[in-house]
Design an enzyme around this catalytic site. Structure first.
Site: not given
Length: 253
Positions: A95, A122, A160, A175
């Site tokens: 994160p 964690e 991709r 896209d």
């Protein structure tokens, strides 16, 4: 390209490897994918890979040694030996990293080998982020149980971008986010369904008119849903499309 995933749960990826795009890339020998379990590099009889954090705190942290050794194994190098000439990138999915986007997918597709490290519990011993990885990548401002889903997302987006993987040569370029606007609406058969018709221009066969319409619709959708993407220097093509939309009274920021 080779993509190695470091994960405590290799079974998570079985269906993903059999996905159409990934499976096609592997079958075409344009992509190699593998999962390595850091538990195989644990240094105790219980194959322990986590422990309590120094200084106290809730939960458990993944230990550095199994992760370091798993990554060094898939890279084919040992700490005392030099790396090869191949372009390699080691990434931790967490994160605290830069938010993943299409530009990052294009960048990562230029490497010969990616190593994606999936955290769990964690988190991981910070020495992994500080001394092992080249960068940390986040897929958004939310918390997940582990890094497996982010690893799949990154791998899929990068795959991709490998030339020849998508069925249509221009598929990836059309896209959303390949260029910084959303993709416009698309239609397929039947031409009329419940009195809703496919726009005439798409059935006209006039390629330039179709291209112009698609760009205009993409800009209108972007204006409505993600106006922040237009807060930049527009291309000449985009400016001409917006000028035409203004003439039609359709461009209302």
């Amino acid at each position: 390209m080779k993509i190695d995933i470091i994960s405590l749960f290799p079974e998570f990826f079985a269906a993903f490897f059999d996905h159409s795009i990934i499976k096609r890339a592997v079958a075409a020998n344009r992509l190699t994918m593998a999962v390595t379990n850091p538990r195989d590099f644990a240094h105790n009889k219980h194959n322990q890979v986590d422990d309590t954090p120094y200084g106290g705190g809730a939960g458990m942290l993944m230990m550095a040694p199994p992760i370091f050794e798993a990554v060094e194994h898939v890279l084919g190098v040992k700490p005392e030996l030099p790396a090869t000439e191949l372009r390699k990138r080691v990434i931790f999915l967490g994160p605290t990293g830069e938010t993943f986007n299409q530009a990052k997918a294009r960048e990562l597709a230029t490497y010969d080998q990616l190593v994606l490290i999936c955290g769990h519990y964690e988190g991981v011993d910070y020495r992994v982020e500080e001394h092992l990885v080249d960068e940390t990548i986040s897929i958004g401002d939310f918390v997940l149980t582990g890094g497996e889903l982010p690893a799949m997302i990154v791998a899929d987006a990068v795959a991709r971008m490998i030339p020849g993987i998508l069925g249509a040569a221009s598929g990836a370029m059309e896209d959303s986010f390949y260029r910084p606007i959303l993709e416009g609406p698309q239609y397929t058969k039947p031409p009329v369904y419940r009195d809703w018709s496919v726009p005439d221009v798409l059935r006209s066969g006039h390629h330039q008119n179709i291209a112009n319409w698609r760009l205009q619709q993409a800009l209108l959708r972007t204006l409505k849903l993600r106006p922040d993407l237009l807060d930049r220097e527009l291309t000449g093509e985009e400016e001409r499309a917006i000028k035409e939309l203004k003439k039609q009274g359709l461009w209302n920021p």
